[in-house]
Design an enzyme around this catalytic site. Sequence first.
Site, PDB file in Angstrom:
ATOM      1  N   HIS A   1      18.231  67.469  56.105  1.00  0.00           N
ATOM      2  CA  HIS A   1      17.496  67.481  54.955  1.00  0.00           C
ATOM      3  C   HIS A   1      18.285  67.832  53.596  1.00  0.00           C
ATOM      4  CE1 HIS A   1      14.055  69.988  53.279  1.00  0.00           C
ATOM      5  NE2 HIS A   1      14.991  70.508  52.545  1.00  0.00           N
ATOM      6  N   GLU A   2      19.392  68.586  53.586  1.00  0.00           N
ATOM      7  CA  GLU A   2      20.433  68.591  52.408  1.00  0.00           C
ATOM      8  C   GLU A   2      20.847  67.443  52.096  1.00  0.00           C
ATOM      9  OE1 GLU A   2      19.878  71.395  50.947  1.00  0.00           O
ATOM     10  OE2 GLU A   2      18.802  72.541  52.631  1.00  0.00           O
TER      11      GLU A   2
ATOM     12  N   HIS B   1      18.599  65.697  49.664  1.00  0.00           N
ATOM     13  CA  HIS B   1      19.144  66.244  48.381  1.00  0.00           C
ATOM     14  C   HIS B   1      20.293  65.811  47.795  1.00  0.00           C
ATOM     15  CE1 HIS B   1      15.693  68.813  48.673  1.00  0.00           C
ATOM     16  NE2 HIS B   1      16.136  69.576  49.716  1.00  0.00           N
TER      17      HIS B   1
END
Length: 454
Positions: A22-23, A26
């Site tokens: 997920h990170e 980003h």
Amino acid sequence: MMDILQKLLAFLVVLSVLVVIHELGHYVVARWCNVKVLRFSVGFGRVIWSRRYGADQTEWALSAVPLGGYVKMTDEREGDVAEADLPRAFNRQSVGKRMAIVVAGPVSNLLLAVLLFASTYIAGVPGQRAMLAAPPADTPAAVAGIRDGDLVVAVDGDPVGSWQDLRWRLLKVSGQPEATVELERVGVGGKPERVLRALSLRSLAATDWESNFMPLLGLKVDFGPPIVDQVVPGKPAEVAGIKPEDRIVAVDGVEVRSPADVATRTNAKPGVPVTFRISRNGAEFDTTLVTEASEANGKKIGLAGVRLKIDPAVVDRLAVTVRYGPIDALTQGARKTWDLSVFTLKMLGRIVIGEASLKNISGPITMADYAGQSAQAGTLVFVGYLALISISLGVLNLLPVPLLDGGHLLYYFAEFIKGSPVSDRAFDIGQRIGMAMLAVLMALALFNDISRLF
């Protein structure tokens, strides 16, 4: 103790993989947009380990609370920014770039699910053929004209390759009045033929879909008499003298041909006597037990305290492996991810309007339990569970709730429409509302987790 440690380890693996992916979403898109990243952290709170790498000397960190993570970017709203870094500050990027950076996290989770499902399809997903036994009289399946030996090949035009597929296809159409089931059966002269049958779903209440709904529709497989795998110490079955390897032939005089048959008839009689006909070493006898009354999904059910299994010979006869080549596997993985994402949103909507129980909301304790169980069940099951949780994380983060990625997207969409950022006051109010909503959600999830333990 070892079982708890296994479940905890499996949960940490699931959480770590999903948070990192997920990170990374980003982080990668932020770098593509030339935004300076200050820190990439797995976990929240105090940093317990860190190293700096790259031209920007980004800090890669592990933090004390391992229930999430974050990517910290240069941003004038969060502190002073060196003049040379101002063009690379997150808050100075166009609305489109900011939206791309924010949405990249949830999208990464969804893409991970596609790849994980595809990998299971390439390896081959074991299952059982969707071959049906004769349905009980007056059930929707009996009314529809389904017969013993019918093989389900599609539901509403969607192909069915296994019993698990059949259950999922029906779950997808829950809430509809009926489903069109395509069957392959032996026709005139022994030749195979395909027929369509309308299976009514009207008799099922909303809460029925949250449990084992297949027997309620009259859909079952003939597995033969189920075999007792384990007898739970101190429970009614042990008291009644039932032993491992016993075969359960009938319950209250009604023949049973699967573990689900036994569960259905036992669950229907909480706290009352139930007579089991047992086959042991070629001899049959009756034994009566008083079921233990318990509660599930707001209903009282009866439990005998046995874990059942199916005769291995029957399992081999019904076994099927669903396998695809790489391209088809990716297509099927994307389709399954889309279907599960839509179903997750539908389920959330049903919870909000009261059509589904709040007990469906689970927290970290239940997740750890399921992670451990899936890891013990084998690599394919664990990978499938990882994909399922990745979808949940991706979908939930896209909800328009302040503090979540979807909440930030909502702010940026408002900025795009009105031509200027939302006011600081509106932002602060939104954050407080989001914090309160997430606190209530976490409290409810933990309450449900603890309730399941007792």
